[in-house]
Design a protein around this motif. Structure first.
Motif, PDB file in Angstrom:
ATOM      1  N   ALA A   1       4.405  10.232  -6.839  1.00  0.00           N
ATOM      2  CA  ALA A   1       5.779  10.533  -7.784  1.00  0.00           C
ATOM      3  C   ALA A   1       5.011  11.153  -9.075  1.00  0.00           C
ATOM      4  O   ALA A   1       5.519  11.878  -9.548  1.00  0.00           O
ATOM      5  CB  ALA A   1       6.631   9.563  -7.942  1.00  0.00           C
ATOM      6  N   SER A   2       4.002  10.204  -9.457  1.00  0.00           N
ATOM      7  CA  SER A   2       3.414  10.450 -10.649  1.00  0.00           C
ATOM      8  C   SER A   2       2.599  11.868 -10.837  1.00  0.00           C
ATOM      9  O   SER A   2       2.811  12.867 -11.754  1.00  0.00           O
ATOM     10  CB  SER A   2       2.526   9.495 -11.145  1.00  0.00           C
ATOM     11  N   LEU A   3       1.959  12.183  -9.707  1.00  0.00           N
ATOM     12  CA  LEU A   3       1.111  13.528  -9.613  1.00  0.00           C
ATOM     13  C   LEU A   3       1.836  14.706  -9.330  1.00  0.00           C
ATOM     14  O   LEU A   3       1.874  15.569  -9.790  1.00  0.00           O
ATOM     15  CB  LEU A   3       0.183  12.898  -8.796  1.00  0.00           C
ATOM     16  N   LEU A   4       2.802  14.476  -8.358  1.00  0.00           N
ATOM     17  CA  LEU A   4       3.654  15.481  -8.086  1.00  0.00           C
ATOM     18  C   LEU A   4       4.781  15.972  -8.942  1.00  0.00           C
ATOM     19  O   LEU A   4       5.310  17.061  -8.805  1.00  0.00           O
ATOM     20  CB  LEU A   4       3.993  15.433  -6.604  1.00  0.00           C
ATOM     21  N   GLY A   5       5.304  14.872  -9.669  1.00  0.00           N
ATOM     22  CA  GLY A   5       6.260  15.102 -10.585  1.00  0.00           C
ATOM     23  C   GLY A   5       7.770  14.964 -10.011  1.00  0.00           C
ATOM     24  O   GLY A   5       8.649  15.546 -11.005  1.00  0.00           O
ATOM     25  N   VAL A   6       7.937  14.489  -9.104  1.00  0.00           N
ATOM     26  CA  VAL A   6       9.259  14.293  -8.471  1.00  0.00           C
ATOM     27  C   VAL A   6       9.457  12.980  -7.458  1.00  0.00           C
ATOM     28  O   VAL A   6       8.318  12.789  -7.040  1.00  0.00           O
ATOM     29  CB  VAL A   6       9.530  15.487  -7.605  1.00  0.00           C
ATOM     30  N   ARG A   7      10.488  12.491  -7.545  1.00  0.00           N
ATOM     31  CA  ARG A   7      10.654  11.079  -6.694  1.00  0.00           C
ATOM     32  C   ARG A   7      12.212  11.016  -6.374  1.00  0.00           C
ATOM     33  O   ARG A   7      13.050  11.572  -7.100  1.00  0.00           O
ATOM     34  CB  ARG A   7      10.341   9.768  -7.552  1.00  0.00           C
ATOM     35  N   ALA A   8      12.455  10.621  -5.137  1.00  0.00           N
ATOM     36  CA  ALA A   8      13.906  10.163  -4.642  1.00  0.00           C
ATOM     37  C   ALA A   8      14.033   8.877  -4.353  1.00  0.00           C
ATOM     38  O   ALA A   8      13.111   8.094  -3.925  1.00  0.00           O
ATOM     39  CB  ALA A   8      14.180  11.240  -3.266  1.00  0.00           C
ATOM     40  N   GLY A   9      15.207   8.241  -4.371  1.00  0.00           N
ATOM     41  CA  GLY A   9      15.363   7.006  -4.224  1.00  0.00           C
ATOM     42  C   GLY A   9      15.507   6.716  -2.368  1.00  0.00           C
ATOM     43  O   GLY A   9      14.959   5.864  -2.114  1.00  0.00           O
TER      44      GLY A   9
ATOM     45  N   LEU B   1       0.939  -1.228  -0.055  1.00  0.00           N
ATOM     46  CA  LEU B   1       0.137  -0.099  -0.133  1.00  0.00           C
ATOM     47  C   LEU B   1       0.773   1.333  -0.092  1.00  0.00           C
ATOM     48  O   LEU B   1       0.485   2.265  -0.659  1.00  0.00           O
ATOM     49  CB  LEU B   1      -0.966  -0.005   1.099  1.00  0.00           C
ATOM     50  N   ARG B   2       1.799   1.283   0.777  1.00  0.00           N
ATOM     51  CA  ARG B   2       2.871   2.233   1.048  1.00  0.00           C
ATOM     52  C   ARG B   2       3.573   2.634  -0.385  1.00  0.00           C
ATOM     53  O   ARG B   2       3.712   3.755  -0.854  1.00  0.00           O
ATOM     54  CB  ARG B   2       3.741   2.303   2.234  1.00  0.00           C
ATOM     55  N   ARG B   3       4.020   1.489  -1.005  1.00  0.00           N
ATOM     56  CA  ARG B   3       4.743   1.537  -2.184  1.00  0.00           C
ATOM     57  C   ARG B   3       3.899   2.148  -3.343  1.00  0.00           C
ATOM     58  O   ARG B   3       4.130   3.088  -3.930  1.00  0.00           O
ATOM     59  CB  ARG B   3       5.113   0.379  -2.741  1.00  0.00           C
ATOM     60  N   GLY B   4       2.567   1.735  -3.335  1.00  0.00           N
ATOM     61  CA  GLY B   4       1.567   2.329  -4.401  1.00  0.00           C
ATOM     62  C   GLY B   4       1.200   3.722  -4.205  1.00  0.00           C
ATOM     63  O   GLY B   4       1.146   4.564  -5.089  1.00  0.00           O
ATOM     64  N   ALA B   5       1.391   4.107  -2.741  1.00  0.00           N
ATOM     65  CA  ALA B   5       1.232   5.722  -2.778  1.00  0.00           C
ATOM     66  C   ALA B   5       2.416   6.439  -3.009  1.00  0.00           C
ATOM     67  O   ALA B   5       2.093   7.581  -3.696  1.00  0.00           O
ATOM     68  CB  ALA B   5       0.922   5.895  -1.258  1.00  0.00           C
ATOM     69  N   VAL B   6       3.736   5.912  -2.773  1.00  0.00           N
ATOM     70  CA  VAL B   6       4.640   6.674  -3.360  1.00  0.00           C
ATOM     71  C   VAL B   6       4.520   6.697  -4.761  1.00  0.00           C
ATOM     72  O   VAL B   6       4.830   7.574  -5.403  1.00  0.00           O
ATOM     73  CB  VAL B   6       6.041   5.898  -2.603  1.00  0.00           C
ATOM     74  N   GLU B   7       4.354   5.792  -5.644  1.00  0.00           N
ATOM     75  CA  GLU B   7       4.276   5.806  -6.843  1.00  0.00           C
ATOM     76  C   GLU B   7       3.411   6.748  -7.391  1.00  0.00           C
ATOM     77  O   GLU B   7       3.548   7.451  -8.352  1.00  0.00           O
ATOM     78  CB  GLU B   7       4.232   4.354  -7.605  1.00  0.00           C
ATOM     79  N   ALA B   8       2.179   6.790  -7.000  1.00  0.00           N
ATOM     80  CA  ALA B   8       1.054   7.395  -7.052  1.00  0.00           C
ATOM     81  C   ALA B   8       1.636   9.019  -7.045  1.00  0.00           C
ATOM     82  O   ALA B   8       1.306  10.090  -7.891  1.00  0.00           O
ATOM     83  CB  ALA B   8      -0.149   7.276  -6.566  1.00  0.00           C
TER      84      ALA B   8
ATOM     85  N   PRO C   1       4.951   7.351   4.099  1.00  0.00           N
ATOM     86  CA  PRO C   1       3.952   8.172   3.676  1.00  0.00           C
ATOM     87  C   PRO C   1       4.147   9.510   3.472  1.00  0.00           C
ATOM     88  O   PRO C   1       5.073  10.029   4.170  1.00  0.00           O
ATOM     89  CB  PRO C   1       2.738   7.812   4.550  1.00  0.00           C
ATOM     90  N   LEU C   2       3.206  10.422   2.880  1.00  0.00           N
ATOM     91  CA  LEU C   2       3.690  11.740   2.598  1.00  0.00           C
ATOM     92  C   LEU C   2       2.382  12.480   2.712  1.00  0.00           C
ATOM     93  O   LEU C   2       1.184  11.877   2.184  1.00  0.00           O
ATOM     94  CB  LEU C   2       3.951  11.952   0.983  1.00  0.00           C
ATOM     95  N   PRO C   3       2.348  13.695   3.651  1.00  0.00           N
ATOM     96  CA  PRO C   3       3.322  13.876   4.393  1.00  0.00           C
ATOM     97  C   PRO C   3       3.566  13.578   5.877  1.00  0.00           C
ATOM     98  O   PRO C   3       2.533  13.114   6.416  1.00  0.00           O
ATOM     99  CB  PRO C   3       3.188  15.642   4.583  1.00  0.00           C
ATOM    100  N   SER C   4       4.858  13.021   6.389  1.00  0.00           N
ATOM    101  CA  SER C   4       4.881  12.329   7.618  1.00  0.00           C
ATOM    102  C   SER C   4       6.541  12.618   8.039  1.00  0.00           C
ATOM    103  O   SER C   4       7.295  13.342   7.282  1.00  0.00           O
ATOM    104  CB  SER C   4       4.574  10.756   7.257  1.00  0.00           C
ATOM    105  N   GLY C   5       6.786  11.843   9.006  1.00  0.00           N
ATOM    106  CA  GLY C   5       7.956  12.186   9.541  1.00  0.00           C
ATOM    107  C   GLY C   5       8.156  11.145  10.857  1.00  0.00           C
ATOM    108  O   GLY C   5       7.254  10.780  11.135  1.00  0.00           O
ATOM    109  N   VAL C   6       9.487  11.326  11.296  1.00  0.00           N
ATOM    110  CA  VAL C   6       9.639  10.386  12.520  1.00  0.00           C
ATOM    111  C   VAL C   6      10.261  11.291  13.731  1.00  0.00           C
ATOM    112  O   VAL C   6      11.102  12.155  13.461  1.00  0.00           O
ATOM    113  CB  VAL C   6      10.604   9.075  12.095  1.00  0.00           C
ATOM    114  N   ALA C   7       9.593  11.336  14.935  1.00  0.00           N
ATOM    115  CA  ALA C   7      10.012  12.184  15.934  1.00  0.00           C
ATOM    116  C   ALA C   7      10.973  11.020  16.717  1.00  0.00           C
ATOM    117  O   ALA C   7      10.519   9.841  17.472  1.00  0.00           O
ATOM    118  CB  ALA C   7       9.024  12.496  16.822  1.00  0.00           C
ATOM    119  N   PHE C   8      12.137  11.781  17.219  1.00  0.00           N
ATOM    120  CA  PHE C   8      12.921  10.856  18.321  1.00  0.00           C
ATOM    121  C   PHE C   8      12.779  11.705  19.485  1.00  0.00           C
ATOM    122  O   PHE C   8      13.486  12.830  19.366  1.00  0.00           O
ATOM    123  CB  PHE C   8      14.511  10.682  17.630  1.00  0.00           C
TER     124      PHE C   8
END
Length: 433
Positions: free
Chosen positions: A171-179, A162-169, A418-425
């Motif tokens: 990337a296509s809609l927003l027009g940018v992607r990072a490894g 599910l998360r992979r599909g969200a990243v691919e979607a 997921p986007l937008p998100s982050g990790v808090a330490f």
């Protein structure tokens, strides 16, 4: 990059569950799952008696294909919660299981009769299941997403897909992607104030590419906040002291770990306390792929000791700003800084957090990352998948003048964040003696 506030938890990735009444969906779904398990289990019991529960064994006993038997074992697993409903077979396959169980159990006398009665009850339970799907989701595909979302925490294949599909979607809609988005954060007693700590931040976006030529994308941000989350003016010092080009004014680029030439970048003053940098449009695809590494240090970056009103936390936050395949964070923590060098970890949605990086329990995402201790010193920082990563860590430590033998190292990895998100330490500060 840093915020402060009262500690909400003391164990990594754990929090108390709020006492909320169960929803109508949860009550209905749990009741139907119980019925399916009860009656379906009783229906196949004569055919599978004495057989070890498992896809291979049940495939043979019921003369069904292994994939269907695999679904059956997951559905009947008593340790599975609502996500087990994801494995309910379709109507045709469900009938196939019951028919196969009836044939395999023929000649079992009274046991076979009870199994036949259970088959009828199982079919009624399946009809109630279909009503549940229509009422709460509309389609089986939407229902599977719904029940998968009920999983408290996990790294199941379905969740990762599910998360992979969200990243691919995205990337296509927003027009940018990072490894990958890579971050290295170091915390040490401050070199300028004995009551404070310094925070080093090295951030890298790897394999970044445009999917469309006219995309402008904000790829870096620096800011500083007070104890209550209020933004403060000023900013960090770049680790690279070389004079920056006019086009990159203020962006603390590390040339030795960045692509040359870099894409066109522009500075945006987002607020009195925040500076952002934007990638401008250009070539698309792998031919224009680039790595951008920045490095800076806050001196001082946060209070070192608990405030007079009680223990308070120090927080480091790594946000996801680009659709990417991996979020990768190394934490380098001085052994004498906190009550425990191991932080608590929360993955959160930043949709409603704002710049203060404060979040509520409802912002916490039910995702289980990979988080590990690498030990003290930098001997184990190497990563085969990133040959120059250890070199980058050592370079940063040398630039700020820290002794690696005094630091504990932790590593965090999350596939397809997921986007937008982050990790808090979060760390708990010591009380000043």
């Amino acid at each position: 990059m840093t915020t402060t506030g009262k500690t909400k938890q003391s164990a990594r990735g754990k929090r108390a569950k709020s006492a909320m009444p169960e929803s109508e969906f949860h009550s209905e779904a749990r009741a139907i799952l119980s019925e399916l398990r009860k009656y379906l289990g009783a229906a196949i019991e004569p055919a599978t008696r004495g057989t070890t529960p498992g896809a291979t064994e049940w495939s043979r006993a019921l003369d069904i294909d292994t994939k269907l038997a695999w679904k059956l074992t997951h559905l009947l697993d008593p340790d599975g919660d609502l996500e087990a409903l994801e494995f309910v077979p379709g109507r045709q396959a469900f009938d196939q299981i019951l028919e196969a169980a009836g044939k395999a159990g023929e000649g079992a006398g009274g046991t076979a009769k009870k199994a036949s009665e259970a088959s009828g009850a199982a079919r009624l339970a399946f009809e109630r299941y279909e009503t549940l799907v229509r009422t709460h989701a509309g389609s089986r595909k939407a229902f599977d997403v719904l029940v998968t979302s009920q999983r408290p925490r996990g790294t199941s294949r379905a969740e990762v897909n599910l998360r992979r599909g969200a990243v691919e979607a995205n990337a296509s809609l927003l027009g940018v992607r990072a490894g990958a988005q890579v971050a290295i954060y170091g915390l040490a007693p401050s070199s300028v104030d004995e009551n404070s700590l310094d925070v080093m931040g090295v951030r890298k976006i790897e394999g970044t590419e445009r999917m469309r030529p006219n995309v402008n994308w904000r790829i870096a941000r620096s800011f500083k906040t007070a104890e209550d989350g209020t933004p403060l003016p000023g900013g960090p010092e770049p680790l690279v002291k070389a004079k920056l080009s006019k086009a990159l004014t203020g962006l603390p680029v590390v040339p030795d770990f960045s692509t040359t030439p870099l894409p066109t970048l522009a500075r945006l003053d987002a607020s009195p306390s925040a500076v952002e940098f934007e990638m401008r449009g250009g070539e698309v695809g792998a031919s224009a792929r680039f790595d951008l590494t920045t490095a800076e240090i806050f001196r001082p970056g946060d209070n070192r000791y608990a405030n007079k009103d009680g223990n308070r936390r120090t927080r480091i936050f790594a946000g996801v700003r680009v659709p990417c395949d991996l979020l990768y964070v190394d934490l380098i923590v001085h052994k004498d800084l906190f009550e425990s060098t191991e932080p608590s970890v929360q993955i959160v949605s930043t949709l409603h957090t704002g710049m203060s990086l404060e979040f509520r329990d409802s912002d916490i995402l039910p995702i289980e990352p990979e988080f590990m201790s690498l030990g003290r010193g930098l001997g184990k920082v190497k990563d085969r998948e990133r040959p120059r990563h250890a070199e980058l860590v050592r370079w940063a430590m040398l630039e700020v003048g820290w002794n690696p033998d005094d630091f504990d190292v932790y590593r965090f990895k999350l596939q397809y964040p997921p986007l937008p998100s982050g990790v808090a330490f979060d760390w708990l500060r010591r009380k000043k003696k």
